[in-house]
Design an enzyme around this catalytic site. Structure first.
Site, PDB file in Angstrom:
ATOM      1  N   TRP A   1      42.879  14.057  -0.640  1.00 50.85           N
ATOM      2  CA  TRP A   1      44.197  14.278  -1.264  1.00 50.85           C
ATOM      3  C   TRP A   1      44.139  15.191  -2.484  1.00 50.85           C
ATOM      4  CZ3 TRP A   1      43.637  12.673  -6.251  1.00 50.85           C
ATOM      5  CH2 TRP A   1      42.677  11.659  -6.509  1.00 50.85           C
TER       6      TRP A   1
ATOM      7  N   SER B   1      45.266   9.603 -11.409  1.00 48.61           N
ATOM      8  CA  SER B   1      46.604   9.486 -11.987  1.00 48.61           C
ATOM      9  C   SER B   1      46.876   8.109 -12.581  1.00 48.61           C
ATOM     10  CB  SER B   1      47.666   9.820 -10.935  1.00 48.61           C
ATOM     11  OG  SER B   1      47.694  11.206 -10.702  1.00 48.61           O
TER      12      SER B   1
ATOM     13  N   TYR C   1      57.816   7.778 -11.972  1.00 49.16           N
ATOM     14  CA  TYR C   1      56.369   7.610 -11.729  1.00 49.16           C
ATOM     15  C   TYR C   1      55.659   7.089 -12.981  1.00 49.16           C
ATOM     16  CZ  TYR C   1      51.738   8.970  -9.832  1.00 49.16           C
ATOM     17  OH  TYR C   1      50.443   8.979  -9.350  1.00 49.16           O
TER      18      TYR C   1
ATOM     19  N   GLU D   1      50.341  22.558 -10.354  1.00 45.21           N
ATOM     20  CA  GLU D   1      49.916  21.413 -11.165  1.00 45.21           C
ATOM     21  C   GLU D   1      48.796  20.693 -10.404  1.00 45.21           C
ATOM     22  OE1 GLU D   1      53.178  18.899 -12.338  1.00 45.21           O
ATOM     23  OE2 GLU D   1      54.311  20.555 -13.215  1.00 45.21           O
TER      24      GLU D   1
ATOM     25  N   ASP E   1      53.092   6.621  -3.828  1.00 40.85           N
ATOM     26  CA  ASP E   1      51.868   5.879  -3.478  1.00 40.85           C
ATOM     27  C   ASP E   1      51.916   4.370  -3.737  1.00 40.85           C
ATOM     28  OD1 ASP E   1      50.916   8.373  -2.895  1.00 40.85           O
ATOM     29  OD2 ASP E   1      49.346   8.394  -4.431  1.00 40.85           O
TER      30      ASP E   1
ATOM     31  N   TRP F   1      48.543   7.769   6.639  1.00 39.07           N
ATOM     32  CA  TRP F   1      48.418   6.580   5.789  1.00 39.07           C
ATOM     33  C   TRP F   1      49.166   5.418   6.446  1.00 39.07           C
ATOM     34  CZ3 TRP F   1      49.272   6.923  -0.292  1.00 39.07           C
ATOM     35  CH2 TRP F   1      48.892   5.708  -0.875  1.00 39.07           C
TER      36      TRP F   1
ATOM     37  N   ARG G   1      49.484   2.054 -12.544  1.00 36.93           N
ATOM     38  CA  ARG G   1      49.748   3.159 -11.615  1.00 36.93           C
ATOM     39  C   ARG G   1      48.474   3.701 -10.961  1.00 36.93           C
ATOM     40  NH1 ARG G   1      52.396   8.252 -14.312  1.00 36.93           N
ATOM     41  NH2 ARG G   1      50.215   8.855 -14.544  1.00 36.93           N
ATOM     42  N   ASP G   2      48.606   4.116  -9.719  1.00 40.54           N
ATOM     43  CA  ASP G   2      47.530   4.752  -8.947  1.00 40.54           C
ATOM     44  C   ASP G   2      46.340   3.801  -8.788  1.00 40.54           C
ATOM     45  OD1 ASP G   2      46.589   6.891  -7.465  1.00 40.54           O
ATOM     46  OD2 ASP G   2      45.709   7.943  -9.166  1.00 40.54           O
TER      47      ASP G   2
ATOM     48  N   ASP H   1      46.044  17.876  -9.040  1.00 36.00           N
ATOM     49  CA  ASP H   1      46.069  16.484  -8.554  1.00 36.00           C
ATOM     50  C   ASP H   1      45.082  15.602  -9.316  1.00 36.00           C
ATOM     51  OD1 ASP H   1      47.888  16.966  -6.351  1.00 36.00           O
ATOM     52  OD2 ASP H   1      46.229  18.021  -5.396  1.00 36.00           O
TER      53      ASP H   1
ATOM     54  N   LYS I   1      55.614  17.880  -5.046  1.00 31.23           N
ATOM     55  CA  LYS I   1      54.567  18.209  -6.019  1.00 31.23           C
ATOM     56  C   LYS I   1      54.788  19.653  -6.482  1.00 31.23           C
ATOM     57  CE  LYS I   1      50.445  18.056  -8.068  1.00 31.23           C
ATOM     58  NZ  LYS I   1      49.970  17.020  -9.004  1.00 31.23           N
TER      59      LYS I   1
HETATM   60  C1  BGC Z   1      50.124  13.345 -12.021  1.00 33.66           C
HETATM   61  C2  BGC Z   1      51.351  13.483 -12.894  1.00 33.66           C
HETATM   62  C3  BGC Z   1      52.045  14.790 -12.585  1.00 33.66           C
HETATM   63  C4  BGC Z   1      52.314  14.895 -11.103  1.00 33.66           C
HETATM   64  C5  BGC Z   1      52.933  16.215 -10.722  1.00 33.66           C
HETATM   65  C6  BGC Z   1      50.478  13.506 -10.578  1.00 33.66           C
HETATM   66  O1  BGC Z   1      49.322  13.506  -9.809  1.00 33.66           O
HETATM   67  O2  BGC Z   1      49.528  12.113 -12.259  1.00 33.66           O
HETATM   68  O3  BGC Z   1      50.967  13.460 -14.227  1.00 33.66           O
HETATM   69  O4  BGC Z   1      53.254  14.870 -13.300  1.00 33.66           O
HETATM   70  O5  BGC Z   1      51.120  14.743 -10.377  1.00 33.66           O
HETATM   71  O6  BGC Z   1      52.077  17.269 -10.932  1.00 33.66           O
END
Ligand code: BGC
Length: 392
Positions: free
Chosen positions: A313, A126, A114, A345, A165, A213, A119-120, A347, A341
């Protein structure tokens, strides 16, 4: 070396990874011989998704911060759940060495690739470290070093989840400048990743969004064609097994008639749950010439009815940990339920002044306060635990 058929069944049925006291930690526990994965089969029937040391240490810290003894005891069990480790930047490739050090022969280490340039592209939370025109850096500073590390660990099995994504964004968000700018980098970057990571001890799944999606009737074929195009440009690598859905997502596997089936536009989407999405998208992929097996993230999908809209999301409030990783999905096309995921952590940040603040993380159905994407949110973790189904 693969595990025997007998233990295969036991592992698959076990759903949750072995208790931590049975898992050799920080020992050279890999297989005695080089691992060869047959991507024409479901490797999750043979290997259990590893409870990686990184998530384990996040959870162990979280456990220390809990005072309620019952909650503390159930929180400790989360450390034993297999999940994917996100290598989300060049610096974080460093997480690989510790993660690979304690993978027993019957486990498979899940890694998320990733770090695409740009990105994103359709959101902000992200956005990555590489600019959309830094494809060379993606290849030489990100993919190549990961390839070297995997080559240096031939006795370990790896499941790679490729670039969440990214290709779905090219299918549905091409009107956004950042996604249009990223098209070449994404397509060539993913193809390079597939080609370079096509190693005998690896199976790969490319991200395909979720039912809300690419599951729209009008998106199924274009989505399948996009994945197939990139795969063919990579030379149709043998170790690509299929695709991944619901990564970091919230959709139910098989709720009927589906969480958003009452919405006014529901008639345009016949994939109202992930099970239907996998069934229909696999058919479209087969036609397009892409291997049609899926893994599905069930890490945070225990509670439905929380989102205002299907596309919400970010840190959905009220969510709970879902079904633990297992190859027992009840659908041949779905190899496994996984935790993609790492629950707890974030989002994305809810801090409106942050550079990566995305308005989705400020919506009424998003949990606040929330730290930057990837950072730990203790309160959110405890909420996921309290709302877990099955309970811990
Ligand atoms: C973040 C990453 C993270 C991942 C898992 C993503 O949304 O951008 O930095 O490692 O989530 O938590």
């Amino acid at each position: 070396m693969k595990v025997s058929t007998t233990s295969v069944t036991a592992l698959a049925a076990g759903a949750v990874a072995a208790p931590s006291n049975n898992v050799p930690r920080k020992s050279a526990a890999a297989c005695a011989e080089a691992v060869t994965l047959d991507a024409s089969t479901n490797v999750f029937e043979q290997y259990t998704l590893h409870a990686n040391t990184f998530y384990r240490s996040e959870v162990e810290k979280a456990v220390e911060a809990i005072t309620d003894s019952a909650l503390k005891a159930s929180a400790a069990k989360v450390a034993d759940v297999g999940s994917f480790l996100w290598l989300d930047s060049i610096a974080n490739i460093a997480k690989f060495d510790e993660a690979v050090a304690d993978v027993p022969c019957e486990n498979i280490l899940g890694l998320v690739i990733y770090d695409l340039p740009g990105r994103d592209c359709a959101a902000k939370a992200s956005n990555g470290e590489l600019k959309y025109d830094e494809l060379d850096r993606y290849k030489t500073e990100y993919i190549d070093p990961i390839v070297e590390k995997i080559k240096a660990n031939p006795n370990t099995a790896f499941a790679l989840l490729i670039e969440p994504d990214s290709l779905p964004n090219l299918v549905t968000n091409a009107d956004k400048t950042a996604c249009a700018d990223s098209k070449t980098g994404y397509e060539e970057g993913v193809a390079y990743a597939l080609k370079s990571l096509n190693l005998p001890n690896v199976v790969m799944y490319i991200d395909a969004g979720h039912g809300g999606w690419l599951g729209w009737d009008a998106n199924l074929d274009p989505g399948a064609e996009e994945l197939a195009k990139v795969y063919k440009n990579a030379g149709s690598p043998e170790q690509v097994r299929g695709y991944a859905t619901n990564i970091a997502g919230w959709n139910s596997w098989d709720e009927e008639p589906g969480e958003f089936s009452d919405a006014s536009d529901a008639k345009y989407n016949s994939c109202q749950n992930e099970k239907t999405y996998v069934t229909k998208f696999s058919a479209a992929l087969k036609t397009a010439g892409f291997p049609e097996h899926a893994i599905v993230d069930t890490g945070r999908n225990a509670v439905t009815g929380l989102r205002e809209e299907w596309g919400d999301w970010c840190n959905v409030d009220g969510a709970g940990f879902g079904v633990r990783p297992t190859a027992d999905t009840g659908l041949e096309l779905a190899d496994a339920f996984v935790w993609g995921k790492p629950g707890g952590e974030s989002d994305g940040t809810s801090d409106e002044s942050a550079t990566r603040y995305d308005s989705y993380c400020g919506k009424p159905d998003a949990y606040k306060p929330s730290p930057e994407a990837g950072e730990w949110n203790q309160a959110y973790f405890e909420m996921l635990l309290k709302n877990a189904n099955p309970a811990f």
